[in-house]
Motif scaffolding. Structure first.
Motif, PDB file in Angstrom:
ATOM      1  N   TYR A   1       0.706  -1.147  -0.011  1.00 51.10           N
ATOM      2  CA  TYR A   1      -0.007  -0.097  -0.105  1.00 51.10           C
ATOM      3  C   TYR A   1       0.709   1.218   0.026  1.00 51.10           C
ATOM      4  O   TYR A   1       0.727   2.244  -0.782  1.00 51.10           O
ATOM      5  CB  TYR A   1      -0.712   0.179   1.106  1.00 51.10           C
ATOM      6  N   GLU A   2       1.734   1.255   0.927  1.00 50.50           N
ATOM      7  CA  GLU A   2       2.559   2.542   1.133  1.00 50.50           C
ATOM      8  C   GLU A   2       3.572   2.874  -0.125  1.00 50.50           C
ATOM      9  O   GLU A   2       3.855   3.910  -0.459  1.00 50.50           O
ATOM     10  CB  GLU A   2       3.692   2.514   2.325  1.00 50.50           C
ATOM     11  N   GLU A   3       4.307   1.556  -0.732  1.00 48.04           N
ATOM     12  CA  GLU A   3       5.259   2.048  -1.812  1.00 48.04           C
ATOM     13  C   GLU A   3       4.772   1.753  -3.258  1.00 48.04           C
ATOM     14  O   GLU A   3       5.320   2.620  -3.984  1.00 48.04           O
ATOM     15  CB  GLU A   3       6.208   0.811  -1.496  1.00 48.04           C
ATOM     16  N   LEU A   4       3.531   1.232  -3.366  1.00 47.53           N
ATOM     17  CA  LEU A   4       2.937   1.298  -4.696  1.00 47.53           C
ATOM     18  C   LEU A   4       1.717   2.043  -4.707  1.00 47.53           C
ATOM     19  O   LEU A   4       1.337   2.932  -5.560  1.00 47.53           O
ATOM     20  CB  LEU A   4       2.820  -0.378  -5.103  1.00 47.53           C
ATOM     21  N   LEU A   5       0.600   1.580  -4.100  1.00 44.49           N
ATOM     22  CA  LEU A   5      -0.712   1.911  -4.458  1.00 44.49           C
ATOM     23  C   LEU A   5      -1.012   3.351  -4.195  1.00 44.49           C
ATOM     24  O   LEU A   5      -1.331   4.062  -4.887  1.00 44.49           O
ATOM     25  CB  LEU A   5      -1.715   1.041  -3.663  1.00 44.49           C
TER      26      LEU A   5
END
Ligand code: B12
Length: 212
Positions: free
Chosen positions: A39-43
Motif C-alpha cells: 500500500y505505502e510503496e505502490l498503491l
C-alpha cells in the motif's frame, strides 16, 4: 521503497492494464511482501503522485477515474492477505465512513484495511453516505469507535453536523477523524473529535494507546 517495483507497477497503470497491475501486486504479496509495504510503496503513491501526461487535459479526468478504479480492485483483492497477516483480534469494532458528498473513498478503504490488520473488527460503509444512514449504521453495528474520512475540504461543514449528531445521540462514542481535509488546522478545529489519525503508524500508536 523498491524503485524497480514501483516503476514496473506504474507502467502497467500508465497502460491502463488492470490485469497485469493486479497480477503483479498479487505476485509480490505471494512472495511475502507485506500488505502495508504494498500500500505505502505502490498503491498510495500511484494516486497521490498522479500526473496527467496527456496534452489533451479533457481526458485527464478519465485517466484519473480509470487508475482509481484499478487501485480499488487491487485493494479489494488484497483483503485475503489482510486476513492472513492480521494480528490477534482486540475485540473492538471500528466503523469507517465517508460522509455525504464525499466521493473520495480510497483513503477510507485503506484505513478500514489497516484497522483490520492491527486486530480491530473494522466495517466500511461506502462513499457518500447520508448522515441519517451513518447514524443508523451506528445503531446496528454498535461500534466502539467511529472513523470519518474526509478528503474534500468543502465536506467539512457536513462532517461538523454529523459529529454533532453523533455526540447528541451517542455521547460515549469516540470520534476519529482522518483524510486530506484534516491536514488543515482550520478544518480540524471546526469538527468535534477525540482522535486524529492519518496513516498506518498513527493507527498502530492509537491501538497501543486505547488497548495497551
Ligand atoms: C481519485 C480522485 C478522485 C476520484 C475519487 C474516486 C474514489 N472512488 O475514491 C473522483 C473522480 C470521484 C474525484 C472527484 C472529485 N475530486 Co478528486 N481526487 C482524486 C485524487 C487524484 C486521488 C485521491 C486519492 O484516492 N488519493 C489516494 C489516497 C490513498 O490518499 P488519501 O485519500 O489522502 O488517503 C490517505 C490519507 O489521507 C489517509 N486517510 C484518509 N482517510 C482516512 C481516515 C482515517 C481514519 C485514517 C486513519 C487515515 C485516512 O489514508 C490514506 C493513505 O495514506 C486526488 C489528488 C490527490 N493528490 O490526492 C483528487 C482531489 C482529492 N480531488 C479534488 C477535487 C477538487 C475533486 C472534485 C471536486 C472534482 C470535480 N470538480 O468534480 C470531485 C469531488 C467529489 C466529491 N464531492 O467528493 C481535490 C480536492 C481539493 C479540496 N477541495 O480539498 C484533489 C486534491 C485534486 C486537486 N489537486 O485539486 N476525485
Amino acid at each position: 521503497m523498491n524503485k524497480k517495483e514501483y516503476d514496473t507497477f506504474l507502467q502497467y497503470l500508465k497502460n491502463e492494464d488492470k490485469d497485469q497491475a493486479l497480477l503483479y501486486v498479487l505476485g509480490l504479496l505471494d512472495q511475502g511482501k507485506s500488505v502495508v509495504s504494498v500500500y505505502e510503496e505502490l498503491l498510495i503513491p500511484s494516486l497521490v503522485d498522479f500526473e496527467c501526461e496527456d496534452p489533451n487535459q479533457e481526458l485527464c479526468v478519465w485517466y484519473e477515474h480509470t487508475r482509481t478504479s484499478i487501485i480499488r480492485t487491487i485493494l479489494e483483492a488484497s483483503y485475503a492477505y489482510i486476513i492472513k497477516e492480521r494480528e490477534q483480534r482486540v475485540q473492538k469494532r471500528v466503523l469507517v465512513v465517508c460522509p455525504q458528498e464525499e466521493y473520495h473513498e480510497i483513503g477510507a478503504i485503506i484505513a478500514n484495511h489497516y484497522f483490520s490488520l492491527v486486530g480491530f473488527d473494522s466495517y466500511y460503509v461506502g462513499a457518500n453516505t447520508p448522515n441519517e444512514d451513518i447514524l443508523l449504521a451506528i445503531k446496528a453495528l454498535t461500534p466502539d469507535y467511529i472513523a470519518i474520512s474526509v478528503t474534500n475540504y468543502y465536506n467539512v461543514i457536513v462532517t461538523k453536523k454529523l459529529s454533532q449528531q453523533i455526540q447528541e445521540q451517542y455521547p460515549n462514542l469516540p470520534i476519529i477523524l482522518g483524510g486530506q481535509a484534516f491536514q488543515r488546522e482550520d478544518s480540524l478545529q471546526q469538527v468535534q473529535h477525540h482522535f486524529l489519525l492519518q496513516n498506518y503508524h498513527d493507527i498502530v500508536t492509537f491501538k497501543k494507546e486505547v488497548i495497551g
